[in-house]
Design a protein around this motif. Structure first.
Motif, PDB file in Angstrom:
ATOM      1  N   ARG A  98     -70.038 -27.902 -38.967  1.00 21.65           N
ATOM      2  CA  ARG A  98     -68.933 -27.713 -39.848  1.00 21.65           C
ATOM      3  C   ARG A  98     -68.170 -29.322 -40.769  1.00 21.65           C
ATOM      4  N   SER A  99     -68.286 -29.801 -39.020  1.00 26.12           N
ATOM      5  CA  SER A  99     -67.765 -31.334 -39.606  1.00 26.12           C
ATOM      6  C   SER A  99     -67.805 -32.207 -40.515  1.00 26.12           C
ATOM      7  N   LEU A 100     -69.248 -32.541 -40.583  1.00 25.64           N
ATOM      8  CA  LEU A 100     -69.860 -33.119 -41.929  1.00 25.64           C
ATOM      9  C   LEU A 100     -69.935 -32.263 -42.980  1.00 25.64           C
TER      10      LEU A 100
ATOM     11  N   LYS B  36     -73.419 -24.286 -29.657  1.00 34.61           N
ATOM     12  CA  LYS B  36     -71.689 -24.387 -30.329  1.00 34.61           C
ATOM     13  C   LYS B  36     -71.676 -25.789 -30.613  1.00 34.61           C
ATOM     14  N   ILE B  37     -72.929 -27.074 -30.292  1.00 36.78           N
ATOM     15  CA  ILE B  37     -71.851 -28.736 -30.218  1.00 36.78           C
ATOM     16  C   ILE B  37     -72.446 -29.104 -32.117  1.00 36.78           C
ATOM     17  N   SER B  38     -73.523 -28.245 -31.608  1.00 37.49           N
ATOM     18  CA  SER B  38     -74.234 -28.514 -33.389  1.00 37.49           C
ATOM     19  C   SER B  38     -74.008 -27.602 -33.858  1.00 37.49           C
ATOM     20  N   ARG B  39     -73.261 -26.326 -33.857  1.00 34.85           N
ATOM     21  CA  ARG B  39     -72.740 -25.902 -35.107  1.00 34.85           C
ATOM     22  C   ARG B  39     -71.333 -26.600 -35.506  1.00 34.85           C
ATOM     23  N   LYS B  40     -70.472 -27.131 -34.793  1.00 32.40           N
ATOM     24  CA  LYS B  40     -69.323 -27.275 -34.750  1.00 32.40           C
ATOM     25  C   LYS B  40     -69.978 -28.814 -35.540  1.00 32.40           C
ATOM     26  N   GLU B  41     -70.994 -29.719 -35.545  1.00 28.58           N
ATOM     27  CA  GLU B  41     -71.367 -30.699 -35.849  1.00 28.58           C
ATOM     28  C   GLU B  41     -71.768 -30.422 -37.245  1.00 28.58           C
TER      29      GLU B  41
ATOM     30  N   ASN C  35     -67.268 -29.951 -43.643  1.00 27.58           N
ATOM     31  CA  ASN C  35     -66.374 -30.165 -44.359  1.00 27.58           C
ATOM     32  C   ASN C  35     -65.926 -30.898 -44.947  1.00 27.58           C
ATOM     33  N   ILE C  36     -66.503 -32.302 -45.249  1.00 26.49           N
ATOM     34  CA  ILE C  36     -66.217 -33.445 -45.938  1.00 26.49           C
ATOM     35  C   ILE C  36     -66.342 -33.324 -47.643  1.00 26.49           C
ATOM     36  N   LEU C  37     -67.262 -32.468 -47.739  1.00 28.98           N
ATOM     37  CA  LEU C  37     -68.059 -31.527 -49.029  1.00 28.98           C
ATOM     38  C   LEU C  37     -67.214 -30.248 -49.255  1.00 28.98           C
ATOM     39  N   GLY C  38     -66.504 -29.706 -48.387  1.00 28.76           N
ATOM     40  CA  GLY C  38     -66.152 -28.347 -48.581  1.00 28.76           C
ATOM     41  C   GLY C  38     -67.333 -27.195 -48.930  1.00 28.76           C
ATOM     42  N   LEU C  39     -68.416 -27.201 -47.653  1.00 25.69           N
ATOM     43  CA  LEU C  39     -69.392 -26.714 -46.817  1.00 25.69           C
ATOM     44  C   LEU C  39     -69.521 -26.541 -45.824  1.00 25.69           C
ATOM     45  N   PHE C  40     -70.220 -25.029 -45.369  1.00 24.73           N
ATOM     46  CA  PHE C  40     -70.165 -24.769 -44.093  1.00 24.73           C
ATOM     47  C   PHE C  40     -68.856 -24.026 -42.874  1.00 24.73           C
ATOM     48  N   GLN C  41     -67.575 -23.942 -43.839  1.00 25.24           N
ATOM     49  CA  GLN C  41     -67.072 -23.142 -42.987  1.00 25.24           C
ATOM     50  C   GLN C  41     -66.702 -21.663 -42.763  1.00 25.24           C
ATOM     51  N   PHE C  42     -67.585 -20.869 -43.337  1.00 26.43           N
ATOM     52  CA  PHE C  42     -67.713 -19.232 -42.862  1.00 26.43           C
ATOM     53  C   PHE C  42     -67.624 -19.268 -41.698  1.00 26.43           C
ATOM     54  N   ASP C  43     -67.967 -18.066 -40.818  1.00 29.98           N
ATOM     55  CA  ASP C  43     -67.851 -17.664 -39.758  1.00 29.98           C
ATOM     56  C   ASP C  43     -69.242 -16.337 -40.172  1.00 29.98           C
ATOM     57  N   LYS C  44     -68.699 -15.544 -41.134  1.00 31.59           N
ATOM     58  CA  LYS C  44     -69.353 -14.744 -42.131  1.00 31.59           C
ATOM     59  C   LYS C  44     -70.482 -15.083 -43.407  1.00 31.59           C
ATOM     60  N   TRP C  45     -71.549 -14.679 -43.588  1.00 30.70           N
ATOM     61  CA  TRP C  45     -72.215 -15.243 -44.926  1.00 30.70           C
ATOM     62  C   TRP C  45     -73.242 -14.336 -45.202  1.00 30.70           C
ATOM     63  N   GLU C  46     -72.672 -13.598 -46.644  1.00 31.14           N
ATOM     64  CA  GLU C  46     -73.537 -13.193 -47.520  1.00 31.14           C
ATOM     65  C   GLU C  46     -75.064 -13.616 -48.012  1.00 31.14           C
ATOM     66  N   PHE C  47     -76.320 -12.610 -47.154  1.00 29.36           N
ATOM     67  CA  PHE C  47     -77.132 -13.059 -47.569  1.00 29.36           C
ATOM     68  C   PHE C  47     -77.912 -12.335 -48.469  1.00 29.36           C
TER      69      PHE C  47
END
Length: 346
Positions: A249-251, A242-247, A253-265
């Motif tokens: 998400r935090s970094l 959880k801590i790793s995923r939060k990090e 967010n600065i670039l507008g990336l990695f905010q989705f909980d679900k992703w279409e592969f």
């Protein structure tokens, strides 16, 4: 202050345009242009005319932002003479600094040529979204990652291949994020995670402080992805995951990336696509047309995976392969885990 960092004596008069003999100095530029018949004009001490191109921008900037403001942007082609002239006339008029930072972006290129209407290779971001097979939010993240992979001052070579490469790279991140959601008892590598995150954050911030060097910032995020993948294979506790995923998400967010909980592969099948379908209790393979509205529920997917695992235990590998192919035709990817269980994503 100047943008091009050139000495006046190194500039060649007449290199861009013919020297106007009426100028006191060949490097002078027009602040006020006399009007031609039919052109908009205003009265002035020098006769009817209009502001020069450069003075227009200085006037608008000062009107809305003040005599000194923080950031002035524009394309690389505007550095000289336009922005140089803006600085000269604005500082000359006010005696103050005009803009504190100048941000010049590179050109978008198509097949090594500058994108322009005259070359017929011009298109808009809206058109990219309309032509993409992916939902708008995912297409947006793909486009952002692609843009960030080039430093803003450099030329940007656009191609469908480059956009698809961005999608594959994002798939790698979101695949990790999905595996970080899995609960586990192992905590063998927990002690190494803080160091990995600290190193990444420091390097990421250093890159962003270096004139928004986003390619290096993305490279640091990819390095952390690789490091976390290794720690995950050694054993990360549920809390460490959880801590790793939060990090991320935090970094991100600065670039507008990695905010989705679900992703279409995998792209969903569309009307007219020829796909593999599973019918009846015999689990036979048939070829047909599947409507994108017909989407398997989570419960249906889990049931198919359970049947596949049961078939593997009974060494009925042909049935297990049929189920995998059927799920793949519906955009479901199965990954077998070392412990004999399976995870899925779409």
């Amino acid at each position: 202050m100047c943008c091009i960092k050139r000495k006046l004596e190194d500039l060649q008069a007449g290199a861009r345009v013919d020297v106007d003999e009426r100028k006191r100095h060949p490097m002078d530029f027009a602040l006020w242009k006399s009007s031609k018949p039919g052109e908009p004009s205003w009265e002035s001490p020098w006769g009817p005319g209009r502001p020069g191109w450069h003075i227009e921008c200085s006037a608008m900037a000062m009107r809305h932002l003040g005599e000194t403001f923080d950031i002035h942007g524009g394309g690389m082609d505007l550095i000289f003479p336009h922005h140089e002239n803006e600085i000269a006339q604005s500082c000359g008029a006010t005696g103050k600094e005009f803009a504190r930072y100048w941000i010049h972006n590179g050109f978008v290129q198509i097949n090594q040529e500058k994108m322009s209407k005259s070359l017929g290779n011009f298109f808009t971001i809206r058109e990219i979204f309309e032509k993409s097979e992916w939902p708008e939010d995912i297409a947006g993240e793909m486009l952002r990652y692609f843009l960030l992979a080039t430093q803003y001052r450099g030329p940007l070579d656009f191609s469908d291949h480059a956009i698809n490469e961005a999608k594959q790279t994002l798939n790698g991140f979101y695949d990790l994020f999905k595996r970080l959601e899995e609960k586990t008892e192992s905590a063998t590598a927990d002690r190494d995670l803080p160091g990995v995150m600290k190193r990444c954050r420091a390097a990421f911030c250093e890159a962003m402080d270096d004139d928004f060097n986003t390619p290096v910032a993305l490279a640091e995020l990819q390095r952390m992805k690789s490091d976390v993948n290794k720690l995950l294979s050694l054993g990360l506790s549920t809390e460490a995951r959880k801590i790793s995923r939060k990090e991320f998400r935090s970094l991100g967010n600065i670039l507008g990336l990695f905010q989705f909980d679900k992703w279409e592969f995998v792209d969903k099948p569309r009307p007219g696509d020829v796909v593999v379908g599973l019918t009846g209790v015999e689990s036979r393979i048939m070829v047909g047309q599947v409507s994108p509205e017909i989407e398997l529920s989570k419960e249906q997917i889990e049931q198919q995976i359970a049947e596949r695992l049961d078939a593997k235990k009974k060494k009925n590998f042909s049935k297990a392969d049929e189920i995998r192919q059927f799920l793949a035709s519906r955009g479901i990817v199965i990954e077998d885990k070392p412990d004999g269980t399976s995870r899925w994503k779409r």
